[in-house]
Motif scaffolding. Structure first.
Motif, PDB file in Angstrom:
ATOM      1  N   CYS A  96      18.020 -18.420  15.261  1.00 27.54           N
ATOM      2  CA  CYS A  96      16.769 -17.903  14.716  1.00 27.54           C
ATOM      3  C   CYS A  96      16.784 -18.058  13.196  1.00 27.54           C
ATOM      4  O   CYS A  96      15.803 -18.458  12.587  1.00 27.54           O
ATOM      5  N   ARG A 130      21.290 -15.456  16.856  1.00 30.35           N
ATOM      6  CA  ARG A 130      21.141 -15.909  18.250  1.00 30.35           C
ATOM      7  C   ARG A 130      20.534 -17.294  18.320  1.00 30.35           C
ATOM      8  O   ARG A 130      19.690 -17.666  17.527  1.00 30.35           O
ATOM      9  N   ARG A 133      17.365 -20.829  22.193  1.00 26.19           N
ATOM     10  CA  ARG A 133      17.109 -20.875  23.646  1.00 26.19           C
ATOM     11  C   ARG A 133      17.673 -19.661  24.377  1.00 26.19           C
ATOM     12  O   ARG A 133      17.466 -19.501  25.578  1.00 26.19           O
ATOM     13  N   GLU A 134      18.391 -18.783  23.608  1.00 27.16           N
ATOM     14  CA  GLU A 134      18.899 -17.563  24.239  1.00 27.16           C
ATOM     15  C   GLU A 134      17.993 -16.369  23.970  1.00 27.16           C
ATOM     16  O   GLU A 134      18.267 -15.256  24.430  1.00 27.16           O
ATOM     17  N   LEU A 135      16.926 -16.597  23.206  1.00 23.16           N
ATOM     18  CA  LEU A 135      16.031 -15.500  22.866  1.00 23.16           C
ATOM     19  C   LEU A 135      15.078 -15.213  24.029  1.00 23.16           C
ATOM     20  O   LEU A 135      14.672 -16.125  24.741  1.00 23.16           O
ATOM     21  N   SER A 136      14.710 -13.919  24.182  1.00 25.64           N
ATOM     22  CA  SER A 136      13.687 -13.590  25.169  1.00 25.64           C
ATOM     23  C   SER A 136      12.338 -14.024  24.621  1.00 25.64           C
ATOM     24  O   SER A 136      12.209 -14.361  23.440  1.00 25.64           O
ATOM     25  N   ALA A 137      11.317 -14.008  25.466  1.00 25.71           N
ATOM     26  CA  ALA A 137       9.992 -14.442  25.037  1.00 25.71           C
ATOM     27  C   ALA A 137       9.526 -13.641  23.828  1.00 25.71           C
ATOM     28  O   ALA A 137       9.025 -14.196  22.844  1.00 25.71           O
ATOM     29  N   GLY A 138       9.725 -12.329  23.872  1.00 18.83           N
ATOM     30  CA  GLY A 138       9.277 -11.480  22.771  1.00 18.83           C
ATOM     31  C   GLY A 138      10.064 -11.753  21.506  1.00 18.83           C
ATOM     32  O   GLY A 138       9.494 -11.831  20.403  1.00 18.83           O
ATOM     33  N   GLN A 139      11.382 -11.951  21.652  1.00 16.88           N
ATOM     34  CA  GLN A 139      12.219 -12.224  20.477  1.00 16.88           C
ATOM     35  C   GLN A 139      11.848 -13.567  19.855  1.00 16.88           C
ATOM     36  O   GLN A 139      11.796 -13.704  18.627  1.00 16.88           O
ATOM     37  N   LYS A 141       8.954 -14.983  19.977  1.00 17.15           N
ATOM     38  CA  LYS A 141       7.656 -14.791  19.324  1.00 17.15           C
ATOM     39  C   LYS A 141       7.859 -14.146  17.957  1.00 17.15           C
ATOM     40  O   LYS A 141       7.268 -14.570  16.959  1.00 17.15           O
ATOM     41  N   SER A 164       3.639 -10.867  24.395  1.00 18.16           N
ATOM     42  CA  SER A 164       5.071 -10.691  24.658  1.00 18.16           C
ATOM     43  C   SER A 164       5.745  -9.625  23.792  1.00 18.16           C
ATOM     44  O   SER A 164       6.927  -9.376  23.954  1.00 18.16           O
ATOM     45  N   ASP A 166       6.713  -5.911  22.467  1.00 24.51           N
ATOM     46  CA  ASP A 166       6.676  -4.547  23.034  1.00 24.51           C
ATOM     47  C   ASP A 166       5.834  -3.635  22.154  1.00 24.51           C
ATOM     48  O   ASP A 166       5.445  -4.002  21.049  1.00 24.51           O
TER      49      ASP A 166
END
Lengths: 213, 215, 304
Positions: A96, A130, A133-139, A141, A164, A166
Motif C-alpha cells: 500500500c 501490506r 493483493r492481500e488487502l480486503s476490498a475496504g482496505q 478502497k 466497501s 465500514d
C-alpha cells in the motif's frame, strides 16, 4: 476553478447513450453530489468532468477554455488540476505504501503532510506494509482514496468513495470531504444517500438514464 | 571431442548474450507496439506469432547470406565466428520473446495509464512502473528466448560452422557426433543440454518470483 | 524495482564478461598486413575429419612451421565444402569428388595445390550377400547385380544423397551401369553423413558404397555387426583427396596465399610421411604414386 459541461452526450458502443445532453456547472469549492441508480451514468459523468474521458458530443469548458480543443501542453496543464478516483480501485503490485508513493510519482504534486494526516485519520498505518493483493476490498478502497486525496488538485471526482467502507470509515471520510470542500471542488457519486452528505452538498445532481432529472 | 565443459560454457555465453539482445529488442518492440494503435499492433503481433514457428535452419541460411563473402555484412568478417551465432540466435529468439512480452506489456500499460490519467498525468514516464508490474513476465520472456536459442541447431551449424574449440556449441556437438556415428557422446551432450536448460529456467524463474514477491 | 534492476545489470555484466573473455582469448581476424592471419576457415570432407587425419596434419604443420595460425575446420560433404570454397566462406578445402572439383576448377573459383592422399571406396553389404556382389567382375557389375536383386526384393541399397564425394561416385557408377535406381522402393536415400549411412545400412542389412576410412573407424569401435566388405575395384573405386585454395576475393590476401602454399608444401613433404606412418591402414600418401593417382583423378573427373 470553474467547469462547465455544455450539451454533453456520450456513447461507448455507438448505439446506446450513457449520457445525453447533459449541462452542468461546477463553480468553485464545494461538495457536489452525483446521485442516481446503477447504470444511470454517474461514472461516465465523473470521468468526463475530470477530463479522463472525451465525450462523444458537447464541450467541457474549464476556466473558459474548451478543454478538448486545446494544445497538448494546455491540456496537460488543465488535466493536472483534476483527480479522479475509481470505484474499483486500481492498485499496482506491491505494498500500500508503494501505491501511495505512486501518487507522487505519477502526478508530481503530492501533499505529504496531508497524506500523513489522512493515514492518521483513517488509522491506516497498519495497512502500509501490506501487499495490495492481500488487502480486503475496504482496505484497498481506503488505500486508493488516500492516494487520490493526497494529490494536489482543484477538482476531486470520487466515484462511489463510500463503497466497501465500514461505518466508522464512512463518517471519517465524510468529515475529510467536508473539510476539503471548503477549498476545493469535490464531486462525489453515490447510489446510497447519507443524511450528512445531503446536508453538506452545495449542489446535488440527480441522474436517471443518462439525463439530469 | 573437445571438453564438454568448454562446449557448455561457450553455449551458455553465446545463447545467453543472443537472448539478452533479443530480450532488449523485444522490450523496445512490445512497448512501442503497446503504444501503437490497437489495430496496427494486432497485425504486427500476429505477424510475430507466425514468425515463432520459422525453422531455425531458414534463419541460419539467412544469417549465412548476410555474412558470407558476397553478402551485405561481409566486411564485418563474422562468418563462422561465435558472433555469427549470436546474431542468428537473437533473430531466432526475438519473435517468441516479443510475443510473450507484448500481451503483458499492453495489459499492464493500459492499467497504469488509466491510473496515471486519473491522478492528473497526461503522458510519459510509465516505462519503469510497467516493467515492475510485469517482472515475472520479463523473466519468462528472457527464458523462452534463451531456451529457443540454446536449443537451436540451424544457425549454429550454418552460420557458426560447429568449429572445434571456437564455434562448437551443444547442439552442433550433438549433430557432429551423430554424423560420425558417435551416438554415445551425442547422447551425453544432449543430457547436458536438457539439464542446463531445465536448471537455468528453474533458477531464473525462482529468482523472478522472489523479486516479485519481495517488492 | 531496484532489486530487479540490480539483478538484470548483474546478469548483463556476467554475460558481457563472458563475451569479453572469449573476444580477447580468441580474437577474430584482424587485417594485419604482415603477420599471418590468426584464423583461417577450412572446409573438409567428413572422412578426413572423422579419421582425425586432418587434425593431425594441421597440428603437425603448425609444429613444423611454428606458425600460430588457428584453423576453423568445417566438416561437410564435398559438395558443400566446394560450394563454401567457391563463395570464399572457406579459404582452404580438402575434398574427394573429382568431377565436382573439375567444375569449380574450370570456372576459376578454386585452385588445386596438391593431391596428397588416396585410398579406396569399397562396396559393403550383408554377410550372406543376396545379390552376389562378391562374385562381381567390377564395381559396375556389382551395381548391376544389386539392381537386379533389388528389383526381385532380395536386396536394399542405402545412398548418401547429399552430393558428397561418395554420393557423386555412387551416381557415376549407376550411370556407367546404365541404370537409374531413383524412386525404387529398395533404393533408400539417407541424406546423412557416411557414418550414419553405414549404421543405417548395417541395421537394414543393405548394400552401400563407403570410403574405407569411415568404415574402419566404425568397425574398430565395434559398431558394425552385419556389414562386410564385398568388393574392391582399384580402377573405379579409387578415392583421391585433394587440397584446394579458394580464388574468391576474400581469400586473395597475401597472408592466405602464403599460408596455402606453405601448407601445400608441407602436405607434399612431411605430411606424406605422417600419412604413411600413422595412417597406414586408412590412407596412402599420393606422391609416391602420383602419375597413377593423377590419371585416375583425370578419368574420374570426366565421368558425368
Amino acid at each position: 476553478m470553474e467547469v462547465v459541461l455544455e450539451g454533453v452526450s456520450h456513447t461507448y458502443n455507438g448505439r446506446e447513450y450513457a449520457l445525453e445532453e447533459v449541462g452542468l456547472s461546477i463553480d468553485g469549492p464545494g461538495l457536489y453530489l452525483v446521485v442516481g441508480p446503477n447504470g444511470s451514468g454517474k461514472t461516465t459523468l465523473l470521468k468526463i468532468v475530470s477530463l479522463n474521458l472525451r465525450p462523444s458530443r458537447g464541450r467541457v469548458i474549464v476556466d473558459g477554455l474548451d478543454a478538448w480543443n486545446t494544445s497538448k501542453r494546455e491540456f496537460a496543464e488543465l488535466k493536472s488540476k483534476f483527480v479522479y478516483s475509481h470505484d474499483k480501485p486500481i492498485l499496482l503490485r506491491g505494498t500500500c505504501r508503494y501505491n501511495l508513493t505512486m501518487g507522487g510519482r505519477l502526478s508530481g504534486r503530492v501533499d505529504e503532510d496531508f497524506m500523513k494526516r489522512l493515514i492518521e485519520i483513517f488509522e491506516a498505518e497498519k495497512l502500509l506494509e501490506r501487499k495490495s493483493r492481500e488487502l480486503s476490498a475496504g482496505q484497498a478502497k481506503l488505500c486508493s482514496l488516500i492516494r487520490a486525496l493526497s494529490v494536489k488538485a482543484e477538482v476531486y471526482a470520487l466515484d462511489e468513495p463510500f463503497n466497501s467502507l465500514d461505518s466508522s470509515n464512512v463518517s471519517r471520510l465524510l468529515a475529510v470531504l467536508r473539510e476539503l470542500s471548503n477549498t476545493k471542488a469535490v464531486l462525489v457519486s453515490t447510489h446510497f444517500l447519507y443524511e450528512g452528505l445531503l446536508n453538506s452538498a452545495k449542489k446535488t445532481i440527480r441522474l436517471i438514464n443518462g439525463k439530469i432529472a | 571431442m573437445e571438453s564438454l565443459l568448454d562446449i557448455t560454457l561457450r553455449s551458455l555465453w553465446i545463447s545467453g548474450l543472443a537472448s539478452l539482445v533479443s530480450f532488449i529488442a523485444a522490450l523496445a518492440l512490445s512497448f512501442s507496439l503497446a503504444r501503437a494503435r490497437e489495430s496496427v499492433a494486432n497485425v504486427v503481433a500476429g505477424f510475430l506469432e507466425s514468425l515463432v514457428g520459422v525453422p531455425t535452419t531458414v534463419i541460419g541460411l539467412l544469417t549465412y547470406m548476410l555474412l558470407y563473402p558476397r553478402g551485405p555484412l561481409a566486411p564485418l568478417n563474422l562468418l563462422y565466428t561465435p558472433w555469427a551465432i549470436v546474431i542468428g540466435e537473437s533473430l531466432v529468439a526475438l519473435p517468441v520473446s516479443a510475443v510473450v512480452l507484448y500481451r503483458s506489456v499492453r495489459r499492464s500499460l493500459s492499467v497504469v495509464s488509466e491510473l496515471a490519467a486519473s491522478l492528473g498525468l497526461t503522458s510519459g514516464g510509465l516505462f519503469g512502473i510497467v516493467a515492475r508490474e510485469i517482472i515475472p513476465d520479463l523473466f519468462t520472456s528472457y527464458l523462452v528466448g534463451f531456451s529457443r536459442a540454446i536449443g537451436e541447431l540451424g544457425v549454429a551449424l550454418i552460420a557458426g560452422g560447429g568449429i572445434q574449440g571456437y564455434t562448437n556449441v551443444l547442439t552442433t556437438a550433438i549433430a557432429l557426433e551423430t554424423s560420425i556415428g558417435n551416438y554415445e557422446d551425442a547422447i551425453s551432450v544432449g543430457l547436458v543440454l536438457i539439464s542446463i536448460t531445465a536448471l537455468i529456467t528453474l533458477a531464473l524463474k525462482t529468482m523472478g518470483e522472489r523479486i516479485w514477491r519481495s517488492s | 524495482m531496484s532489486k530487479a534492476v540490480i539483478v538484470l545489470v548483474l546478469l548483463a555484466a556476467f554475460l558481457a564478461g563472458f563475451a569479453g573473455g572469449y573476444l580477447f582469448s580468441s580474437a577474430s581476424t584482424p587485417s594485419g598486413a604482415q603477420a599471418p592471419p590468426t584464423r583461417v576457415t577450412v572446409s573438409t570432407t567428413t572422412s578426413l575429419y572423422q579419421t582425425h587425419l586432418l587434425d593431425d596434419l594441421l597440428a603437425d604443420f603448425k609444429n613444423a612451421t611454428g606458425l600460430s595460425v588457428e584453423f576453423s575446420v568445417l566438416a561437410k560433404g564435398s559438395g558443400e565444402a566446394l560450394r563454401l570454397l567457391s563463395d570464399g566462406s572457406a579459404c582452404l578445402g580438402f575434398t574427394h569428388a573429382p568431377s565436382l572439383e573439375l567444375k569449380y576448377l574450370l570456372n576459376g573459383s578454386i585452385v588445386r595445390l596438391s593431391i596428397f592422399a588416396y585410398n579406396e571406396f569399397v562396396i559393403v553389404g550383408p554377410k550372406d550377400d543376396p545379390a552376389g556382389v562378391s562374385n562381381a567382375a567390377s564395381a559396375v557389375d556389382a551395381f548391376k547385380r544389386i539392381y537386379e536383386a533389388g528389383e526381385k526384393g532380395l536386396a536394399k541399397f542405402v545412398s548418401r544423397g547429399d552430393n558428397s564425394g561418395t554420393h557423386v561416385r555412387e551416381l557415376q557408377l549407376w550411370k556407367l551401369a546404365g541404370l537409374d535406381p531413383s524412386g525404387k522402393a529398395w533404393y533408400l536415400v539417407s541424406g546423412q553423413g557416411m557414418a550414419q549411412t553405414l549404421l543405417m545400412a548395417d541395421n537394414l542389412k543393405a548394400y552401400t558404397l563407403t570410403d574405407v576410412g569411415t568404415l574402419q573407424s566404425l568397425v574398430s569401435q565395434g559398431k558394425i555387426s552385419n556389414l562386410v566388405v564385398l568388393l574392391r575395384d582399384p580402377k573405379l573405386l579409387i578415392n583421391v583427396y585433394s587440397f584446394y585454395v579458394s580464388s574468391s576475393q576474400s581469400c586473395r590476401s597475401k597472408d592466405v596465399s602464403n599460408l596455402a602454399l606453405l601448407l601445400a608444401e608441407y602436405l607434399n613433404t612431411r605430411g606424406q610421411q605422417l600419412i604413411a606412418s600413422k595412417y597406414k591402414d586408412l590412407f596412402n600418401p599420393a606422391l609416391q604414386n602420383l602419375t597413377v593417382v593423377e590419371s585416375a583423378w583425370v578419368e574420374l573427373s570426366r565421368l558425368a
